[in-house]
Design a protein around this motif. Structure first.
Motif, short mmCIF file in Angstrom:
data_model
loop_
_atom_site.label_atom_id
_atom_site.label_comp_id
_atom_site.label_asym_id
_atom_site.label_seq_id
_atom_site.Cartn_x
_atom_site.Cartn_y
_atom_site.Cartn_z
N VAL A 113 0.84 -1.19 0.00
CA VAL A 113 0.00 0.00 0.00
C VAL A 113 0.87 1.25 0.00
O VAL A 113 1.83 1.35 0.78
CB VAL A 113 -0.93 0.02 1.24
CG1 VAL A 113 -1.80 1.26 1.23
CG2 VAL A 113 -1.77 -1.25 1.27
N GLN A 114 0.54 2.21 -0.87
CA GLN A 114 1.30 3.46 -0.90
C GLN A 114 0.95 4.30 0.32
O GLN A 114 -0.18 4.72 0.50
CB GLN A 114 1.00 4.23 -2.18
CG GLN A 114 1.88 5.47 -2.35
CD GLN A 114 1.69 6.13 -3.69
OE1 GLN A 114 0.73 5.84 -4.39
NE2 GLN A 114 2.60 7.03 -4.05
N ARG A 115 1.96 4.52 1.15
CA ARG A 115 1.76 5.32 2.35
C ARG A 115 3.12 5.75 2.90
O ARG A 115 3.95 4.91 3.23
CB ARG A 115 0.99 4.53 3.42
CG ARG A 115 0.71 5.36 4.67
CD ARG A 115 -0.18 4.60 5.65
NE ARG A 115 0.46 3.43 6.22
CZ ARG A 115 0.09 2.18 6.02
NH1 ARG A 115 -0.94 1.91 5.23
NH2 ARG A 115 0.73 1.16 6.58
N GLN A 116 3.35 7.05 2.97
CA GLN A 116 4.60 7.55 3.53
C GLN A 116 4.68 7.19 5.01
O GLN A 116 3.78 7.50 5.79
CB GLN A 116 4.67 9.07 3.37
CG GLN A 116 4.93 9.54 1.95
CD GLN A 116 6.39 9.40 1.56
OE1 GLN A 116 7.28 9.53 2.39
NE2 GLN A 116 6.63 9.14 0.28
N THR A 117 5.75 6.52 5.39
CA THR A 117 5.91 6.12 6.78
C THR A 117 7.33 6.40 7.24
O THR A 117 8.30 6.27 6.48
CB THR A 117 5.62 4.61 6.97
OG1 THR A 117 6.44 3.87 6.05
CG2 THR A 117 4.15 4.30 6.68
N VAL A 118 7.45 6.77 8.50
CA VAL A 118 8.77 7.01 9.09
C VAL A 118 9.49 5.68 9.21
O VAL A 118 8.92 4.66 9.59
CB VAL A 118 8.62 7.66 10.47
CG1 VAL A 118 9.98 7.82 11.15
CG2 VAL A 118 7.93 9.02 10.34
N SER A 119 10.76 5.68 8.90
CA SER A 119 11.57 4.48 9.01
C SER A 119 12.84 4.81 9.77
O SER A 119 12.92 5.81 10.46
CB SER A 119 11.87 3.95 7.60
OG SER A 119 12.53 2.70 7.68
N ALA A 120 13.82 3.94 9.63
CA ALA A 120 15.13 4.15 10.26
C ALA A 120 16.20 4.01 9.19
O ALA A 120 15.96 3.47 8.10
CB ALA A 120 15.36 3.12 11.37
N LEU A 121 17.38 4.48 9.48
CA LEU A 121 18.47 4.42 8.52
C LEU A 121 18.90 2.97 8.30
O LEU A 121 19.06 2.22 9.26
CB LEU A 121 19.65 5.26 9.03
CG LEU A 121 20.78 5.46 8.02
CD1 LEU A 121 21.29 6.88 8.09
CD2 LEU A 121 21.91 4.47 8.26
N ARG A 122 19.07 2.61 7.05
CA ARG A 122 19.46 1.25 6.68
C ARG A 122 20.63 1.30 5.71
O ARG A 122 20.66 2.14 4.80
CB ARG A 122 18.29 0.50 6.04
CG ARG A 122 17.22 0.06 7.02
CD ARG A 122 15.90 -0.19 6.33
NE ARG A 122 15.35 1.06 5.83
CZ ARG A 122 14.14 1.16 5.26
NH1 ARG A 122 13.41 0.10 5.08
NH2 ARG A 122 13.70 2.32 4.84
N ARG A 123 21.58 0.42 5.90
CA ARG A 123 22.71 0.31 4.99
C ARG A 123 23.41 -1.03 5.23
O ARG A 123 23.06 -1.77 6.14
CB ARG A 123 23.69 1.48 5.17
CG ARG A 123 24.48 1.43 6.47
CD ARG A 123 25.35 2.65 6.65
NE ARG A 123 26.22 2.52 7.81
CZ ARG A 123 26.80 3.54 8.44
NH1 ARG A 123 26.62 4.77 7.99
NH2 ARG A 123 27.58 3.32 9.49
N TRP A 124 24.40 -1.31 4.41
CA TRP A 124 25.17 -2.55 4.53
C TRP A 124 26.30 -2.36 5.53
O TRP A 124 26.98 -1.33 5.54
CB TRP A 124 25.75 -2.94 3.19
CG TRP A 124 24.73 -3.35 2.17
CD1 TRP A 124 23.96 -2.52 1.42
CD2 TRP A 124 24.39 -4.68 1.79
NE1 TRP A 124 23.14 -3.25 0.59
CE2 TRP A 124 23.39 -4.57 0.80
CE3 TRP A 124 24.84 -5.93 2.18
CZ2 TRP A 124 22.82 -5.70 0.19
CZ3 TRP A 124 24.28 -7.05 1.58
CH2 TRP A 124 23.28 -6.93 0.60
N GLN A 125 26.51 -3.35 6.36
CA GLN A 125 27.68 -3.40 7.22
C GLN A 125 28.71 -4.39 6.66
O GLN A 125 29.90 -4.17 6.74
CB GLN A 125 27.30 -3.81 8.65
CG GLN A 125 26.42 -2.79 9.37
CD GLN A 125 27.14 -1.48 9.66
OE1 GLN A 125 27.16 -0.56 8.85
NE2 GLN A 125 27.76 -1.41 10.84
N GLN A 126 28.23 -5.48 6.08
CA GLN A 126 29.12 -6.46 5.46
C GLN A 126 29.43 -6.02 4.03
O GLN A 126 28.72 -5.20 3.45
CB GLN A 126 28.47 -7.84 5.45
CG GLN A 126 27.17 -7.90 4.66
CD GLN A 126 26.55 -9.28 4.68
OE1 GLN A 126 27.14 -10.23 4.18
NE2 GLN A 126 25.36 -9.39 5.25
N PRO A 127 30.51 -6.53 3.44
CA PRO A 127 30.81 -6.20 2.04
C PRO A 127 29.64 -6.58 1.12
O PRO A 127 28.96 -7.58 1.34
CB PRO A 127 32.05 -7.05 1.74
CG PRO A 127 32.69 -7.25 3.07
CD PRO A 127 31.55 -7.38 4.05
#
Length: 320
Positions: A113-127
């Motif tokens: 469903v299209q809905r703007q929602t607050v999230s958290a920062l996500r990124r890779w830690q492993q290669p």
């Protein structure tokens, strides 16, 4: 204005990544007892392409017309932005917050469903180990071209982020499939093996991908940590050259942790307006910010914003 294909893909991915984090999915590499099926890979000699099916021929004609229409409107720019697309440190910080710390789609077991929602920062830690896969319909020339382009782009991304990102066919955790209409419809078992925990709706988002979706990427987080452990992107083999390259640029960059869109972001590929086809100067700065050690996966907007504003000022020359 044509509907933004890559953006639809990203929206699906956003809901997916957030939900999978809440479900506590762990390492996304398939267990030894259930190996990922391996279609032809770029490093191996390519077989003679299979004859084009009617569905694939129709898709090729359609996306050729899409690209012609966008170029005719002065869109799909490849210059990265210029004097006509200025941005300030404040704009950079705000755009980063909106793109890195918000999701555009919410996912449930039965729908997205299209809905703007607050999230958290996500990124890779492993290669990040990228495995590039081609369907049997893809010619040797296209395989060679896309492999060279992806390899060069990954080197650029590694230089921007300082994070290990490379082509690695031995043990990939970021799969990219370049496949035709018919080949994509059969990717269900591969996708489920590569990314455990997907729902039937998630799988059909790829196997029954709508024409308005140009390309798509799914990513998984480990628990609620915000650490990416796997990603799976699909690019339509029927795309003409620039549209296919645009998909590669966007899906890989979004799979690194910039999942949302913003109509205020300019110059940027993270915008529904189709103005830019390839990674821009502002996008580069956002990737630099995303992988700066001052930020960490799992940060909320309130935690990240003061750091983001400081980083933006520095990147724009406001501080030494």
């Amino acid at each position: 204005m044509a509907q933004r294909g890559p953006r639809i893909a990203i929206k699906r991915w956003l809901g997916l990544t957030a939900a999978l984090a809440l479900l506590g999915c762990g390492e996304t590499l398939p267990p030894a007892t259930k190996p990922v099926p391996r279609p032809e890979v770029a490093a191996q000699p390519a077989p003679e392409p299979k004859p084009e099916t009617p569905a694939s021929a129709a898709a090729r004609a359609y996306y050729a017309e899409v690209q012609r229409g966008l170029l005719g409107q002065g869109l799909l720019r490849t210059d990265g932005g210029g004097a006509d697309t200025p941005f300030t440190d404040r704009m950079l910080a705000d755009n980063f917050i909106r793109i890195a710390l918000y999701d555009e789609y919410a996912r449930s077991s039965g729908s997205t469903v299209q809905r703007q929602t607050v999230s958290a920062l996500r990124r890779w830690q492993q290669p990040v180990r990228v495995g590039l896969r081609f369907g049997d319909s893809v010619s040797a020339q296209m395989r060679a071209t896309d492999t060279a382009r992806v390899g060069s782009y990954l080197q650029r991304l590694q230089g921007l982020t300082g994070h290990p990102i490379r082509l690695d066919d031995n043990r990939p955790n970021f799969w990219i499939y370049v496949v035709s209409e018919d080949e994509r419809a059969g990717l269900g078992p591969v996708l489920q093996a590569a990314m455990p925990g997907l729902t039937a709706n998630d799988v059909s988002g790829i196997t029954a991908m709508q024409r308005s979706t140009y390309c798509i990427v799914y990513a998984q987080s480990s628990g609620a940590s915000g650490n990416y452990t796997g990603a799976f992107a699909v690019i339509r083999a029927e795309h003409p050259d620039l549209l296919r390259l645009s998909c590669l640029h966007e899906e890989i960059a979004q799979g690194l942790g910039l999942p949302n869109d913003s109509p205020q972001a300019r110059p940027s590929i993270f915008n529904d307006d189709e103005e830019f086809a390839l990674l821009t100067t502002q996008d580069e700065k956002m990737l630099q910010m995303l992988y700066n050690p001052a930020l960490r996966p799992g940060m909320t907007e309130s935690e990240a914003r003061p750091i983001v504003e400081t980083l933006a000022r520095r990147l724009m020359g406001g501080e030494s």
